[in-house]
Design a protein around this motif. Structure first.
Motif: not given
Length: 215
Positions: A102-113
């Motif tokens: 699990g990657a956890g929250s989508l917050f940081f994937p969206l920040v890096w995207a």
């Protein structure tokens, strides 16, 4: 009356394909994203930070723009750089989600995207300018921007994280990139000057907001 015809080299550049190379570099980005995630478990101690380095990721977009679109237009290099960075984000967080539980929250994937959508095109063009720039100004700017990112990370390692060895490693790259990759002594000096200017600017624009988000 004389007829003006286009330069054959210009026609070649205009017709350089972009979709195939963009797909290839996006796939390579996914694989490298997975690899950087894995490397965080392979590298010892604080060196795991290198695997999660924004400068290293930007270097992938730089390489895509320099190598895959050497004869194409800068806009195509921007697309390639974007594909590389989005691939890195997808590979990194995709493996975290499906390979690490699990990657956890989508917050940081969206920040890096979001950052990939800015850094990818910029450094794709920077790589293109370094390889194919018609004048020294563009070649120096592209190279200095890449070196400046390693300077930015060196500042973070030295002042915030207190990772001395990693800070020195970034400092070495900060100097060696202009010295080894520029064409002339003048361009080496100018690229290093651009890097010196870019490092604190990138720190203020990138690292400080990221620290606030992480906090």
């Amino acid at each position: 009356m004389a007829t003006i015809t286009a330069d054959p080299a210009d026609r070649t550049r205009d017709r350089t394909p972009w979709a195939g190379p963009a797909a290839a570099v996006s796939g390579a980005g996914v694989l490298l994203g997975v690899l950087t995630n894995l490397a965080q478990g392979w590298l010892p101690g604080a060196w795991q930070q290198i695997a999660n380095s924004g400068a290293v990721w930007a270097a992938v977009a730089f390489a895509a723009g320099a190598l895959l679109y050497a004869r194409g237009a800068a806009g195509k290099a921007a697309i390639g750089g974007l594909g590389a960075e989005l691939g890195l984000v997808a590979g990194y967080y995709g493996y975290a989600e499906f390979g690490r539980g699990g990657a956890g929250s989508l917050f940081f994937p969206l920040v890096w995207a979001g950052m990939a959508c800015v850094a990818g095109p910029l450094f794709g063009v920077a790589g293109h300018w370094w390889r194919r720039g018609p004048d020294a100004r563009r070649r120096v700017t592209g190279l200095g921007a890449l070196a400046g990112l390693f300077g930015m990370e060196g500042l973070d390692y030295a002042w915030i994280l207190h990772y001395t060895a990693q800070a020195w490693a970034c400092a070495v790259l900060f100097v060696l990139i202009p010295l080894l990759m520029a064409r002339t002594h003048k361009e080496r000096a100018l690229a290093l000057g651009v890097a010196v200017a870019c490092a604190p600017l990138a720190y203020a624009v990138i690292e400080l907001p990221l620290q606030m988000l992480s906090g």
